[in-house]
Design a protein around this motif. Structure first.
Motif, PDB file in Angstrom:
ATOM      1  N   LEU A  76       0.964  -1.594  -0.175  1.00 38.44           N
ATOM      2  CA  LEU A  76       0.224   0.263   0.322  1.00 38.44           C
ATOM      3  C   LEU A  76       0.637   1.343   0.054  1.00 38.44           C
ATOM      4  CD1 LEU A  76      -3.163  -0.710   3.031  1.00 38.44           C
ATOM      5  CD2 LEU A  76      -3.272  -0.592  -0.504  1.00 38.44           C
ATOM      6  N   PHE A  77       2.171   1.353   1.184  1.00 36.95           N
ATOM      7  CA  PHE A  77       2.919   2.420   0.888  1.00 36.95           C
ATOM      8  C   PHE A  77       3.331   2.492  -0.398  1.00 36.95           C
ATOM      9  CE2 PHE A  77       6.843   4.248   2.366  1.00 36.95           C
ATOM     10  CZ  PHE A  77       6.565   5.825   1.987  1.00 36.95           C
ATOM     11  N   LYS A  78       4.318   1.300  -0.954  1.00 38.65           N
ATOM     12  CA  LYS A  78       4.537   1.442  -2.360  1.00 38.65           C
ATOM     13  C   LYS A  78       4.266   2.091  -3.429  1.00 38.65           C
ATOM     14  CE  LYS A  78       8.228   1.933  -4.728  1.00 38.65           C
ATOM     15  NZ  LYS A  78       8.855   2.651  -4.800  1.00 38.65           N
ATOM     16  N   ILE A  79       2.261   1.401  -3.409  1.00 36.98           N
ATOM     17  CA  ILE A  79       1.675   2.108  -4.551  1.00 36.98           C
ATOM     18  C   ILE A  79       0.963   3.490  -4.102  1.00 36.98           C
ATOM     19  CG2 ILE A  79      -1.205   1.662  -5.385  1.00 36.98           C
ATOM     20  CD1 ILE A  79       0.797   0.309  -6.267  1.00 36.98           C
ATOM     21  N   ALA A  80       1.764   4.245  -2.491  1.00 34.86           N
ATOM     22  CA  ALA A  80       0.437   5.517  -2.177  1.00 34.86           C
ATOM     23  C   ALA A  80       2.266   6.469  -2.672  1.00 34.86           C
ATOM     24  CB  ALA A  80       0.440   5.248  -1.099  1.00 34.86           C
ATOM     25  N   GLN A  81       3.146   5.957  -2.306  1.00 31.10           N
ATOM     26  CA  GLN A  81       4.061   6.705  -3.216  1.00 31.10           C
ATOM     27  C   GLN A  81       4.717   6.901  -4.332  1.00 31.10           C
ATOM     28  OE1 GLN A  81       8.128   4.757  -1.893  1.00 31.10           O
ATOM     29  NE2 GLN A  81       8.962   5.957  -1.181  1.00 31.10           N
ATOM     30  N   GLU A  82       4.564   5.950  -5.935  1.00 25.87           N
ATOM     31  CA  GLU A  82       4.649   5.791  -6.801  1.00 25.87           C
ATOM     32  C   GLU A  82       3.911   6.834  -6.973  1.00 25.87           C
ATOM     33  OE1 GLU A  82       6.825   4.669  -8.570  1.00 25.87           O
ATOM     34  OE2 GLU A  82       7.869   3.889  -6.928  1.00 25.87           O
ATOM     35  N   VAL A  83       2.173   7.030  -6.717  1.00 23.30           N
ATOM     36  CA  VAL A  83       1.359   8.096  -7.072  1.00 23.30           C
ATOM     37  C   VAL A  83       1.981   9.138  -6.889  1.00 23.30           C
ATOM     38  CG1 VAL A  83      -0.986   8.249  -7.419  1.00 23.30           C
ATOM     39  CG2 VAL A  83      -0.336   6.340  -7.432  1.00 23.30           C
ATOM     40  N   ALA A  84       1.723   9.485  -6.022  1.00 24.48           N
ATOM     41  CA  ALA A  84       2.588  11.165  -5.090  1.00 24.48           C
ATOM     42  C   ALA A  84       3.193  11.345  -5.788  1.00 24.48           C
ATOM     43  CB  ALA A  84       2.426  10.468  -3.503  1.00 24.48           C
ATOM     44  N   GLU A  85       4.345  10.472  -5.870  1.00 27.07           N
ATOM     45  CA  GLU A  85       5.799  10.894  -6.705  1.00 27.07           C
ATOM     46  C   GLU A  85       5.474  10.957  -8.330  1.00 27.07           C
ATOM     47  OE1 GLU A  85       8.456   9.199  -4.931  1.00 27.07           O
ATOM     48  OE2 GLU A  85       8.759   9.693  -2.988  1.00 27.07           O
ATOM     49  N   ALA A  86       4.621  11.270  -8.528  1.00 21.76           N
ATOM     50  CA  ALA A  86       4.429  11.843 -10.470  1.00 21.76           C
ATOM     51  C   ALA A  86       4.531  12.673 -11.182  1.00 21.76           C
ATOM     52  CB  ALA A  86       3.245  10.928 -10.155  1.00 21.76           C
ATOM     53  N   SER A  87       4.437  13.866  -9.609  1.00 21.83           N
ATOM     54  CA  SER A  87       4.807  15.624 -10.047  1.00 21.83           C
ATOM     55  C   SER A  87       5.922  15.092  -9.328  1.00 21.83           C
ATOM     56  CB  SER A  87       3.992  16.140  -9.091  1.00 21.83           C
ATOM     57  OG  SER A  87       4.520  15.571  -8.111  1.00 21.83           O
ATOM     58  N   ALA A  88       6.215  14.662  -8.964  1.00 23.54           N
ATOM     59  CA  ALA A  88       8.262  14.610  -8.684  1.00 23.54           C
ATOM     60  C   ALA A  88       8.889  13.879  -9.720  1.00 23.54           C
ATOM     61  CB  ALA A  88       9.183  14.415  -7.256  1.00 23.54           C
ATOM     62  N   LYS A  89       8.863  13.291 -10.310  1.00 25.49           N
ATOM     63  CA  LYS A  89       9.457  12.491 -11.359  1.00 25.49           C
ATOM     64  C   LYS A  89       9.314  13.588 -13.093  1.00 25.49           C
ATOM     65  CE  LYS A  89       8.954   8.206 -10.075  1.00 25.49           C
ATOM     66  NZ  LYS A  89       8.226   7.094  -9.800  1.00 25.49           N
TER      67      LYS A  89
END
Length: 195
Positions: A76-89
């Motif tokens: 769950l954390f990894k999915i949340a992290q990937e979606v949340a950090e899409a803007s950072a990428k």
């Protein structure tokens, strides 16, 4: 596993190139770069260590979460992290494109004043983008997680919003990182990343 895979690939490739005598046409001498650019090695090592620390930090966070709350929590954390950090990428790509422009300004006579202006405008744009992205995740993150990943991942919404707020703050640092690199001081970014 990746290191092992890369090492084996390099060994096999080198062996095949030697077997077919393809390496005879290459000269492996390195020019004396430090004579022409005295600070190049410090720049190279600092920027490479920065990237390494950044990568380790991203993976280590998931490992710590997994060891603390289990594999389902880590997923769950990894999915949340990937979606949340899409803007950072997206912002990292922009920061990479910003660096050459700032480096050009450093070498010009009016560069210092112009660099401050470019960095300030970029920070404002980054923060605006981050706030808009976080707002979208706050109001439609449930639908996004449920629609793309499935209903079992909707529980990651709150963590995703918190990570997105952190990512928005991080977005403000990308222009400064490019500015530090452009003035030839990547070690400052490296030391900040360590702290």
């Amino acid at each position: 596993a990746r290191i092992f895979y890369c090492a084996i690939s390099l060994i096999i490739t080198h062996r095949e190139l030697l077997k077919k005598n393809y390496l005879c046409s290459f000269t492996f001498s390195t020019p004396n770069l430090s004579h022409r650019w005295p600070k190049i090695w410090r720049f190279s090592w600092s920027s490479n260590f920065y990237g390494t620390v950044n990568s380790i930090g991203i993976q280590l966070t998931t490992l710590v979460v997994g060891s603390s709350i289990g594999t389902s929590g880590a997923a769950l954390f990894k999915i949340a992290q990937e979606v949340a950090e899409a803007s950072a990428k997206a912002a990292q790509t922009f920061g990479t494109a910003l660096y050459p422009e700032l480096a050009r300004l450093v070498s010009s006579k009016i560069g210092v004043k112009e660099i401050k202006s470019v960095v300030n405008k970029t920070v404002k744009s980054s923060l605006t983008f981050g706030v808009l992205f976080t707002t979208v995740l706050i109001f439609s993150g449930h639908f996004l997680l449920g629609g793309i990943f499935g209903a079992e991942f909707v529980g990651a919404h709150e963590v995703m919003v918190v990570l997105s707020i952190g990512t928005t703050i991080l977005l403000a640092t990308f222009p400064y990182e490019a500015a530090v690199y452009s003035i030839g001081k990547p070690h400052i970014a490296f030391f900040i990343k360590l702290t």
